[in-house]
Design an enzyme around this catalytic site. Structure first.
Site, PDB file in Angstrom:
ATOM      1  CB  SER A  13      11.840 -18.897  -9.895  1.00 39.82           C
ATOM      2  OG  SER A  13      12.199 -17.702 -10.563  1.00 39.82           O
TER       3      SER A  13
ATOM      4  CG  ASN B 255      12.921  -6.215  -5.568  1.00 39.84           C
ATOM      5  OD1 ASN B 255      13.331  -7.293  -5.980  1.00 39.84           O
ATOM      6  ND2 ASN B 255      13.539  -5.539  -4.607  1.00 39.84           N
TER       7      ASN B 255
ATOM      8  CB  THR C 281     -31.318 -29.094   9.804  1.00 41.41           C
ATOM      9  OG1 THR C 281     -32.290 -29.751  10.615  1.00 41.41           O
ATOM     10  CG2 THR C 281     -31.996 -28.032   8.956  1.00 41.41           C
ATOM     11  CG  HIS C 282     -28.743 -31.004  13.050  1.00 36.99           C
ATOM     12  ND1 HIS C 282     -27.705 -30.369  13.689  1.00 36.99           N
ATOM     13  CD2 HIS C 282     -29.849 -30.231  13.248  1.00 36.99           C
ATOM     14  CE1 HIS C 282     -28.152 -29.259  14.262  1.00 36.99           C
ATOM     15  NE2 HIS C 282     -29.449 -29.147  13.998  1.00 36.99           N
TER      16      HIS C 282
ATOM     17  CB  SER D 264     -14.978 -51.029  -8.711  1.00 31.33           C
ATOM     18  OG  SER D 264     -14.122 -51.886  -7.990  1.00 31.33           O
TER      19      SER D 264
ATOM     20  CE  LYS E  52     -19.129 -49.080  -5.545  1.00 35.10           C
ATOM     21  NZ  LYS E  52     -17.802 -48.983  -4.904  1.00 35.10           N
TER      22      LYS E  52
ATOM     23  CG  ASN F 239     -17.387 -45.816  -7.709  1.00 35.80           C
ATOM     24  OD1 ASN F 239     -18.298 -46.286  -7.033  1.00 35.80           O
ATOM     25  ND2 ASN F 239     -16.270 -46.484  -7.967  1.00 35.80           N
TER      26      ASN F 239
ATOM     27  CD  GLU G 276     -16.073 -40.686  -4.543  1.00 35.69           C
ATOM     28  OE1 GLU G 276     -14.952 -41.095  -4.185  1.00 35.69           O
ATOM     29  OE2 GLU G 276     -16.997 -41.437  -4.870  1.00 35.69           O
TER      30      GLU G 276
ATOM     31  CE1 TYR H 255      10.493 -10.241  -4.117  1.00 35.92           C
ATOM     32  CE2 TYR H 255      12.860 -10.478  -3.840  1.00 35.92           C
ATOM     33  CZ  TYR H 255      11.659 -10.957  -4.315  1.00 35.92           C
ATOM     34  OH  TYR H 255      11.607 -12.164  -4.971  1.00 35.92           O
TER      35      TYR H 255
ATOM     36  CD  GLN I  13      12.743 -18.073  -6.635  1.00 37.92           C
ATOM     37  OE1 GLN I  13      13.535 -17.186  -6.926  1.00 37.92           O
ATOM     38  NE2 GLN I  13      13.107 -19.340  -6.510  1.00 37.92           N
TER      39      GLN I  13
ATOM     40  CE  LYS J 109       6.405 -14.715  -8.648  1.00 38.46           C
ATOM     41  NZ  LYS J 109       7.191 -14.595  -7.413  1.00 38.46           N
TER      42      LYS J 109
END
Length: 507
Positions: free
Chosen positions: A71, A158, A203-204, A325, A331, A333, A338, A365, A370, A373
């Site tokens: 690890s 541990n 709203t909506h 683009s 474009k 963007n 995003e 344990y 392990q 992480k």
């Protein structure tokens, strides 16, 4: 022989015959270690892979097991906190008479040198030493000899790793909190720059009521403040020390767990040694908080991506935070936001990984832990990056006031204020709701705004209307009538903005 560096860090002397190797860097590192040992014969192989825990073992683990089990390729991020914990542990052992003061000084001096080597890039991370703890301890033994072999007295990996991870999380939470505060400052400055700008509220995703832009921006700030509160709550709950719990049962040696807890800035030791080494609920909570924060950032990102579109046109990001683009030259963007929206999925996925990892583990344990992480590190690093780019984006956008003003004529945003007007006239709200609905239908049939209907036309709907109704109509008038605490009324929003500016200065 050739010195191989993995991600800029020296890892092993590798036979030049392996240099054209086409596998992964991690596999190359492992292959170099194994090849070196094989060239020196089986006896040397056992010397290279001799484990600090290997007293009862007659054989070395196989290369496949070694590769699968290591690890250190990711948990070496914990090196600073591992060394910090070892210093505190060595000091406590000396204070309790379990090691001499001279041994303690040698151990701490060696740990300081190892930390220097790691930070300068000189340290040789070895996969045959499995993890960050064994790499540091084995190197310490190489540096200072027998005194270093006393460091692991009354300690297990541990409780050691549980302590390291808590220390790492505590520091990481502080970093995230500061990044949130930076984003809040950017939003407050943006709100202060557009004090009077009215936008359509939704709203909506349908036009609803008019809002002052600062009111919406400060809504983001409020949500982020709750994220800070959740992080601080989580930080408080995790700030208890596992060190000295050993493998699971504690120790019969006369250690002082309160001394190490105090030295490391913990509130006190955890009270149950089994709990201390086996539960990762503090990580589940941390990743849950990160996920909520990521959702907040994703929602802000979604709103700004929509507003930057031609369909909305409410905001324009500068070239410094936009991309183009590869095929469409026109474009521009808002890609950073995003990606903020997209990376929230990773953060939520890391929480799910950890929940599934922990759900079936018996106490105490288990080596499965392990695997906590990488989701932890990725979640934390991703959230920090999301906050940084969101802050950068906020400093590099402008709101298109003319386009927004034109949009305010659609949607009859003043309809609710018209209903409130009728309430002032003594009309029950449900009745006023129906009357305004019919007034909107009339305006739609005539292709006009509510404020453009004549008083005669309004009275044809209901005689309760009078000339003073026009003081309530139009978005400027409508916003002016909001006055409840926490509303979008100008006085309320300016007071909220003032309070937030004062709070930022006090921090």
């Amino acid at each position: 022989m050739a010195l191989i560096r993995i991600n800029g860090i020296p890892t092993a002397d590798c036979p030049t015959s392996l240099l054209p190797y086409r596998g992964s860097k991690r596999a190359l590192q492992f292959a170099c270690t194994c090849s070196l040992a094989q060239q020196k014969g089986n006896t040397e192989m056992e010397t290279v892979q001799k484990k600090l825990w290997g007293g009862r073992f007659e054989q070395s683990v196989t290369p496949a097991v070694e590769k699968f089990s290591e690890s250190v390729s990711f948990d070496r991020k914990l090196y600073k906190h591992d060394i910090q914990g070892s210093r505190a542990h060595a000091t406590m052992l000396a204070q309790q008479g379990l090691i001499s003061m001279e041994d303690m000084e040698n151990i701490i001096s060696g740990l300081n040198e190892i930390e220097r080597r790691i930070e300068s890039g000189e340290f040789l991370w070895r996969t045959d030493r499995e993890d960050v703890h064994m790499n540091i301890e084995a190197e310490l033994i190489d540096l200072v000899g027998d005194p270093a072999k006393k460091l692991h007295t009354a300690r297990s990996r541990n409780d050691q790793v549980a302590t390291d991870v808590r220390l790492w999380c505590r520091d990481s939470m502080d970093k995230i909190i500061h990044k949130i505060m930076d984003f809040q400052v950017a939003l407050i400055k943006l709100a202060d720059s557009y004090k009077d700008l009215i936008i359509p509220g939704y709203t909506h995703l349908q036009r609803a009521q008019p809002l002052l832009l600062p009111h919406l921006l400060l809504a983001y700030v409020e949500q982020l403040e709750r994220d800070i509160g959740r992080l601080k709550d989580c930080q408080q709950r995790m700030n208890y020390c596992p060190l000295g719990s050993c493998a699971l049962a504690g120790t019969g040696l006369p250690i002082d767990r309160f001394a190490t807890a105090s030295a490391l800035g913990f509130i006190e030791p955890l009270r149950n040694s089994v709990d201390a080494v086996s539960d990762r609920d503090f990580l589940l909570e941390f990743l849950s908080v990160n996920s909520i924060l990521a959702v907040h950032l994703s929602r802000i990102a979604e709103e700004w991506v929509l507003w930057a579109s031609e369909e909305f046109g409410f905001l324009t990001p500068s070239d410094a935070v936009s991309t183009g683009s590869s095929i469409m030259p026109q474009k521009k963007n808002p890609d950073p936001m995003e990606l903020v929206r997209g990376k929230s999925a990773r953060v939520i996925g890391n929480l799910t990984t950890l929940l599934v990892l922990c759900k079936g583990l018996p106490h105490a344990y288990n080596r499965d832990l392990q695997e906590d992480k990488e989701p932890l590190f990725d979640s934390t690093e991703t959230v920090i990056a999301m906050l940084e780019v969101s802050t950068e984006f906020a400093y590099n956008i402008s709101f298109n006031e003319e386009r927004i003003a034109k949009s305010l004529t659609a949607g009859h945003l003043d309809a609710t204020t018209m209903a409130d007007y009728l309430v002032y006239k003594g009309v029950p709200f449900r009745t006023s709701h129906e009357i305004v609905g019919k007034s909107v239908a009339l305006a739609l049939s005539k292709g006009c705004q509510l404020s453009e209907l004549s008083i005669a036309e309004l009275r044809s709907v209901n005689p309760a209307f009078d000339e003073d109704v026009y003081k309530y109509l139009g978005v400027q008038n409508a916003v002016g009538w909001f006055r409840s605490f926490g509303s979008t009324g100008k006085a309320c929003v300016m007071e909220e903005l003032r309070l937030w500016k004062d709070k930022v200065v006090r921090r």
